[in-house]
Motif scaffolding. Sequence first.
Motif, mmCIF file in Angstrom:
data_model
loop_
_atom_site.group_PDB
_atom_site.id
_atom_site.type_symbol
_atom_site.label_atom_id
_atom_site.label_comp_id
_atom_site.label_asym_id
_atom_site.label_seq_id
_atom_site.Cartn_x
_atom_site.Cartn_y
_atom_site.Cartn_z
ATOM 1 N N GLU A 54 0.749 -1.412 0.003
ATOM 2 C CA GLU A 54 -0.082 0.161 0.059
ATOM 3 C C GLU A 54 0.901 1.083 -0.053
ATOM 4 N N ASN A 104 -11.223 -2.122 1.394
ATOM 5 C CA ASN A 104 -11.163 -1.396 -0.011
ATOM 6 C C ASN A 104 -12.480 -2.072 -0.593
ATOM 7 N N LYS A 110 -5.199 8.968 2.352
ATOM 8 C CA LYS A 110 -6.270 8.039 2.054
ATOM 9 C C LYS A 110 -6.603 7.499 3.530
ATOM 10 N N SER A 111 -7.836 7.670 3.785
ATOM 11 C CA SER A 111 -8.239 7.332 5.358
ATOM 12 C C SER A 111 -8.312 5.814 5.499
ATOM 13 N N SER A 112 -8.556 4.853 4.370
ATOM 14 C CA SER A 112 -8.436 3.654 4.667
ATOM 15 C C SER A 112 -6.965 3.376 4.698
ATOM 16 N N GLU A 118 1.354 3.807 -3.372
ATOM 17 C CA GLU A 118 0.442 4.835 -2.979
ATOM 18 C C GLU A 118 1.405 6.062 -3.138
#
Length: 250
Positions: free
Chosen positions: A51, A245, A130-132, A55
């Motif tokens: 991730e 996701n 990105k909050s997730s 990202e």
Amino acid sequence: MVLGILLSFIAAIAQVSGGFLVLKNSRWPKSAESLMLALGAGFLLALVFLELIPESFILTNHDEFALLAMLIGFSALHFFEHVLAGHMHFGEETHHDRGIGKHSLFGAIGGLAIHSFFDGMAICAATQAKSSIGVLVFVAVLLHKVPEGLTVASVMRAGKSTQRAARMANFALPAATLAGALLVLLFVSIDTRLIGFLFAFSAGSSVYVGACDLIPEINRSRGRSAPVVVFIGMLLFWIGAHFLNKIAGL
């Protein structure tokens, strides 16, 4: 913005709780500490490679810039922990009978404080992007916060420090976590383009935490349980990321 601070605060509370387990004379099984570190290491390393690094390339929109920021993040944590602080490791101190010197004592606390500062930065930078991903970073940090709290309290006890000094040290690390989160918010408020750099920087520092701080401690543990749990942590990350996701896609 609020989510990043909230998650950093919860992580800080977990760290304080770990310290009080030692200060209140509660026994914390060494095996449980090793398993928590192993789970956190696997989760964190999977997070970084699946991730954070991908990202970082997206947010910076410049591969060389992202890689440079990651290298700076990795190098900065190494420099502060092992050049300035000079003595830092996880796990409860075992040489209580003879104590430890002041240099080692302050080096350990300083190294852990710096580590905590970068934890706060990672949580907040990821949440801003990105909050997730921020939630996943928070989980990875949370898994090693209790052992971290155990470490600072046991180091203070091994150094024959007063109860008051031990409590102050126990609160210093959570304060460093929150300071790291607030620093990210300050930079973002000045220029939102900095979030890409801070995110990549956090990816680099997270690689260091997982590979250089956590994995060596796991490799020192007896038996095969902790090394196996590292892979369980990676699997746990994959399941958690897939679940988040899917929710985000709904």
